[in-house]
Design a protein around this motif. Structure first.
Motif, PDB file in Angstrom:
ATOM      1  N   UNK A  59     -57.557 -42.608   8.981  1.00 30.15           N
ATOM      2  CA  UNK A  59     -57.708 -43.284  10.291  1.00 30.15           C
ATOM      3  C   UNK A  59     -56.425 -43.740  11.100  1.00 30.15           C
ATOM      4  N   UNK A  60     -56.539 -43.613  12.362  1.00 30.74           N
ATOM      5  CA  UNK A  60     -55.413 -43.985  13.093  1.00 30.74           C
ATOM      6  C   UNK A  60     -55.944 -45.026  14.088  1.00 30.74           C
ATOM      7  N   UNK A  61     -55.017 -45.564  14.700  1.00 26.97           N
ATOM      8  CA  UNK A  61     -55.369 -46.528  15.950  1.00 26.97           C
ATOM      9  C   UNK A  61     -56.001 -47.859  15.529  1.00 26.97           C
ATOM     10  N   UNK A  62     -55.949 -48.128  14.163  1.00 27.06           N
ATOM     11  CA  UNK A  62     -56.270 -49.509  13.804  1.00 27.06           C
ATOM     12  C   UNK A  62     -55.866 -50.952  14.284  1.00 27.06           C
ATOM     13  N   UNK A  94     -54.034 -45.365   8.243  1.00 25.87           N
ATOM     14  CA  UNK A  94     -54.385 -45.317   6.888  1.00 25.87           C
ATOM     15  C   UNK A  94     -53.319 -44.282   6.294  1.00 25.87           C
ATOM     16  N   UNK A  95     -52.823 -44.429   5.134  1.00 26.33           N
ATOM     17  CA  UNK A  95     -51.801 -43.509   4.769  1.00 26.33           C
ATOM     18  C   UNK A  95     -52.400 -42.455   3.723  1.00 26.33           C
ATOM     19  N   UNK A  96     -53.867 -42.508   3.758  1.00 27.46           N
ATOM     20  CA  UNK A  96     -54.403 -41.329   3.008  1.00 27.46           C
ATOM     21  C   UNK A  96     -54.304 -41.846   1.246  1.00 27.46           C
ATOM     22  N   UNK A  97     -55.144 -40.920   0.589  1.00 23.39           N
ATOM     23  CA  UNK A  97     -55.353 -41.150  -0.959  1.00 23.39           C
ATOM     24  C   UNK A  97     -54.008 -40.794  -1.443  1.00 23.39           C
TER      25      UNK A  97
END
Length: 167
Positions: free
Chosen positions: A53-56, A144-147
């Motif tokens: 996710x981006x733009x949070x 989000x940097x991802x898992x």
């Protein structure tokens, strides 16, 4: 210290040949859960690398703020994450490499389970608070940097402060 402040749910405990419990302690919704290591694989297999996710603009209370600065130190999601990491450092230090990866994945999975994200600032700067504005007066945005990166960061956090093993 009030013994009723922490409720433990014990599913089962596996004993190694040294009669030592191999468990993972997971904090989910303010409760601690003890999982035997054979259940860790099931928990961590629920991780799937989705498009981060981006733009949070509004990090939630279960989000983990990545990076340095006051925002990362004081955020409730970071406090829970650090507690979870610290509770599992002893187990991590005594496990084989494959088990270490499962512990890291399980911690990331526990954060994801409560809709937590691992967020970093999109502009790469350090935040002192979550309500900061950029140079144009707009709210700072996070991604989000991802898992994969979350697991790497968790493994690093679990190693922090561990004595170096002599060869």
């Amino acid at each position: 210290h009030n013994p009723t402040t922490h409720r433990f749910k014990i599913h089962s405990i596996i004993l190694s040949s040294f009669i030592k419990p191999l468990i993972l302690i997971v904090l989910i919704s303010q409760q601690y859960y003890l999982f035997p290591t054979h259940q860790i694989e099931t928990m961590s297999s629920s991780l799937t690398e989705v498009e981060p996710e981006t733009g949070v603009t509004n990090p939630g209370p279960n989000d983990v703020i990545c990076g340095r600065g006051g925002a990362a130190l004081r955020h409730p999601g970071n406090l829970a994450y650090r507690k979870l990491v610290n509770l599992n450092k002893g187990l991590y230090a005594t496990c084989l490499k494959a088990e270490k990866l499962r512990i890291s994945k399980s911690i990331v999975s526990a954060i994801r389970e409560v809709k937590g994200r691992f967020l970093e600032r999109e502009d790469g700067k350090i935040s002192t608070s979550l309500d900061e504005k950029d140079e144009n007066g707009n709210p700072v945005t996070w991604r989000d940097i991802g898992d994969r990166r979350a697991i790497e960061k968790t493994s690093q956090a679990l190693r922090e402060g561990q004595p170096k093993l002599l060869k």
